[in-house]
Design a protein around this motif. Structure first.
Motif, short mmCIF file in Angstrom:
data_model
loop_
_atom_site.label_atom_id
_atom_site.label_comp_id
_atom_site.label_asym_id
_atom_site.label_seq_id
_atom_site.Cartn_x
_atom_site.Cartn_y
_atom_site.Cartn_z
N THR A 1 2.88 -4.34 13.08
CA THR A 1 3.99 -3.58 13.67
C THR A 1 3.43 -2.75 14.83
N VAL A 2 4.30 -2.04 15.52
CA VAL A 2 3.84 -1.17 16.62
C VAL A 2 3.12 0.05 16.07
N LEU A 3 3.30 0.34 14.76
CA LEU A 3 2.70 1.54 14.17
C LEU A 3 1.40 1.26 13.43
N PHE A 4 1.25 0.06 12.91
CA PHE A 4 0.06 -0.25 12.12
C PHE A 4 -0.18 -1.75 12.05
N HIS A 5 -1.41 -2.08 11.70
CA HIS A 5 -1.78 -3.47 11.40
C HIS A 5 -2.32 -3.48 9.97
N PHE B 1 0.17 4.62 -2.65
CA PHE B 1 0.04 5.39 -1.41
C PHE B 1 1.30 5.28 -0.55
N GLU B 2 1.43 6.23 0.35
CA GLU B 2 2.60 6.29 1.23
C GLU B 2 2.17 6.81 2.60
N PHE B 3 2.36 5.98 3.63
CA PHE B 3 2.09 6.39 5.00
C PHE B 3 3.41 6.82 5.65
N ASP B 4 3.50 8.09 6.00
CA ASP B 4 4.66 8.61 6.72
C ASP B 4 4.27 8.70 8.20
N PHE B 5 4.76 7.77 9.00
CA PHE B 5 4.35 7.69 10.40
C PHE B 5 5.06 8.71 11.29
N THR B 6 6.10 9.33 10.78
CA THR B 6 6.76 10.41 11.54
C THR B 6 5.94 11.69 11.43
N ARG B 7 5.51 12.01 10.22
CA ARG B 7 4.73 13.22 9.99
C ARG B 7 3.23 12.97 10.15
N LYS B 8 2.84 11.69 10.22
CA LYS B 8 1.43 11.29 10.28
C LYS B 8 0.64 11.84 9.08
N SER C 1 -4.02 13.82 6.61
CA SER C 1 -3.44 13.55 7.93
C SER C 1 -4.19 12.39 8.58
N PHE C 2 -3.50 11.63 9.43
CA PHE C 2 -4.14 10.53 10.13
C PHE C 2 -3.67 10.50 11.58
N GLN C 3 -4.41 9.75 12.37
CA GLN C 3 -4.07 9.62 13.78
C GLN C 3 -4.38 8.21 14.24
N SER C 4 -3.99 7.90 15.45
CA SER C 4 -4.21 6.58 16.01
C SER C 4 -5.70 6.24 16.01
N GLY C 5 -6.02 5.03 15.57
CA GLY C 5 -7.40 4.57 15.51
C GLY C 5 -8.02 4.71 14.13
N ASP C 6 -7.44 5.53 13.26
CA ASP C 6 -7.94 5.65 11.88
C ASP C 6 -7.63 4.36 11.11
N SER C 7 -8.45 4.09 10.13
CA SER C 7 -8.18 2.94 9.26
C SER C 7 -8.56 3.27 7.83
N PHE C 8 -7.90 2.58 6.89
CA PHE C 8 -8.06 2.85 5.46
C PHE C 8 -8.17 1.53 4.71
N ALA D 1 -11.45 -9.62 -6.82
CA ALA D 1 -11.66 -8.78 -5.63
C ALA D 1 -10.39 -8.77 -4.79
N SER D 2 -9.83 -7.59 -4.58
CA SER D 2 -8.61 -7.44 -3.79
C SER D 2 -8.69 -6.19 -2.94
N ALA D 3 -8.03 -6.22 -1.79
CA ALA D 3 -8.05 -5.06 -0.90
C ALA D 3 -6.86 -5.11 0.06
N ILE D 4 -6.45 -3.91 0.48
CA ILE D 4 -5.47 -3.74 1.56
C ILE D 4 -6.13 -2.87 2.63
N GLY D 5 -6.16 -3.39 3.84
CA GLY D 5 -6.68 -2.62 4.96
C GLY D 5 -5.55 -2.22 5.90
N ILE D 6 -5.51 -0.94 6.31
CA ILE D 6 -4.47 -0.44 7.20
C ILE D 6 -5.13 0.18 8.43
N LEU D 7 -4.79 -0.34 9.60
CA LEU D 7 -5.26 0.23 10.87
C LEU D 7 -4.10 0.93 11.56
N ILE D 8 -4.25 2.21 11.85
CA ILE D 8 -3.20 2.98 12.51
C ILE D 8 -3.21 2.69 14.01
N ARG D 9 -2.07 2.34 14.55
CA ARG D 9 -1.96 2.06 16.00
C ARG D 9 -1.95 3.34 16.79
#
Length: 352
Positions: free
Chosen positions: A153-157, A245-252, A296-303, A344-352
């Motif tokens: 998406t425009v907000l995350f990968h 987990f919950e990513f709120d992209f409005t409040r970051k 808190s997170f910002q653009s370029g962070d990843s989890f 073995a399982s994982a979810i990777g989230i990159l913040i745009r």
């Protein structure tokens, strides 16, 4: 009764005639005349397997019990005789009295009994094993297809990793993205075990996650609700580790709550970090409470949220040079390495 059957019975000493001892075995046993394949003896398990009684045994031969071509059966007998010192293991198609065909594994050996050539064969019905393997394979494919794929998406990968140790996995993950509210919910689970029971329990947890994200309660309240609902499905024992987990992209803001998966990786800022979060496993205590933490997170962070089977394979501390892409590649390689000892399982989230 054939001539060979009669002679074998007459020539046996009193001890050897006590074939009833073989009825104590839980495997089917056949004694065959090595020359013509006549059945000399069937223990009780063999009679039950082929659906004959003792009086009918006298008229049987291996060609009657086998559904394979007569030439194939003859070749198999020859192989057993040629491998007399080591024995010979092979599979064949056999047939019951009622006509039912089934696959068997035969462990056979050529013996000399009172000067007569005899083939002793241990018979194991492998039709059920093959059926179970087929069903496990199909269930494993269904399990994989139910998992969400990568998401852009425009907000995350988002990228994912899923590698069962065997055909079925106790691991599961799921996400739900609300585009209107700009919120991404995620859930990763590691159910104790790898079989059909663990697969069923993980499926129930996926269903409960989908219901929990609709509830207007904090993230730890959602996890507590899932725990209460899943308790009956662990009544015979077992448990599940999970992280919600919950990513709120409005409040970051990233909100998370742990139940046995007590850590995840955060790449961003000055150096990679392991974020720790306490919490008891799901399925143990009714009305268990869970903590909620905020980050808190910002653009370029990843989890990276992952099950223990993968997390424990990653050497720590993480190298400062790790990026989202390199971390993803590391996880993928570890998941298929020979050193892996768990799902073995994982979810990777990159913040745009």
């Amino acid at each position: 009764m054939s001539v060979a059957q009669t002679l074998l019975s007459q020539d046996m000493c009193e001890y050897c005639q006590r074939f009833d001892l073989l009825d104590m075995l839980n495997d089917a046993v056949l004694l065959l005349d090595a020359q013509d394949g006549d059945i000399l003896f069937m223990n009780q398990k063999a009679l039950e397997l082929y659906q004959y009684d003792k009086s009918e045994m006298k008229a049987l031969s291996i060609t009657i019990l086998s559904h394979d071509a007569a030439e194939t059966t003859k070749d198999q007998m020859a192989m057993v005789i040629n491998q007399s010192k080591r024995g010979f293991v092979f599979t064949a198609n056999h047939v019951r009295k009622n006509g039912t065909i089934f696959k068997v594994e035969i462990s056979a050996r050529h013996l000399m009994m009172h000067g007569r050539n005899v083939v002793a064969a241990l018979i194991r019905n492998v039709t059920i094993d093959a059926k179970i393997r087929e069903e496990v394979a199909i269930t494993g494919k269904i399990q994989r297809r139910l998992l969400p794929g990568d998401l852009e998406t425009v907000l995350f990968h988002m990228c994912t990793i899923y590698q069962p140790l065997q055909g079925l996995s106790g691991d599961l993950y799921d996400v739900k993205y609300n585009d209107e509210n700009r919120v991404l919910y995620g859930f990763i689970v590691d159910v104790m075990g790898h079989g059909l029971v663990a697969t069923g329990q993980s499926g129930i947890l996926r269903y409960l996650f989908r219901q929990a994200v609709e509830k207007r309660v904090p993230i730890n309240g959602k996890l507590a609700w899932i725990n209460n609902e899943v308790i009956p499905f662990f009544s015979s024992g077992g448990f599940a580790a999970a992280l919600l987990f919950e990513f709120d992209f409005t409040r970051k803001i990233l909100s998370y709550s742990s139940a046995g998966i007590n850590q995840f990786f955060c790449l961003g800022g000055e150096e990679p970090a392991v974020i720790k979060s306490p919490g008891l496993f799901l399925g143990i205590n009714q009305d268990e409470t869970y903590d909620q933490s905020l980050l808190s997170f910002q653009s370029g962070d990843s989890f990276f949220f992952m099950t223990d089977g993968l997390f424990e394979m990653i050497q720590q501390p993480l190298a400062h040079s790790h990026t989202f892409r390199s971390m993803h590649e590391l996880c993928k390689n570890l998941a298929v390495s020979q050193a892996i000892a768990d799902d073995a399982s994982a979810i990777g989230i990159l913040i745009r």
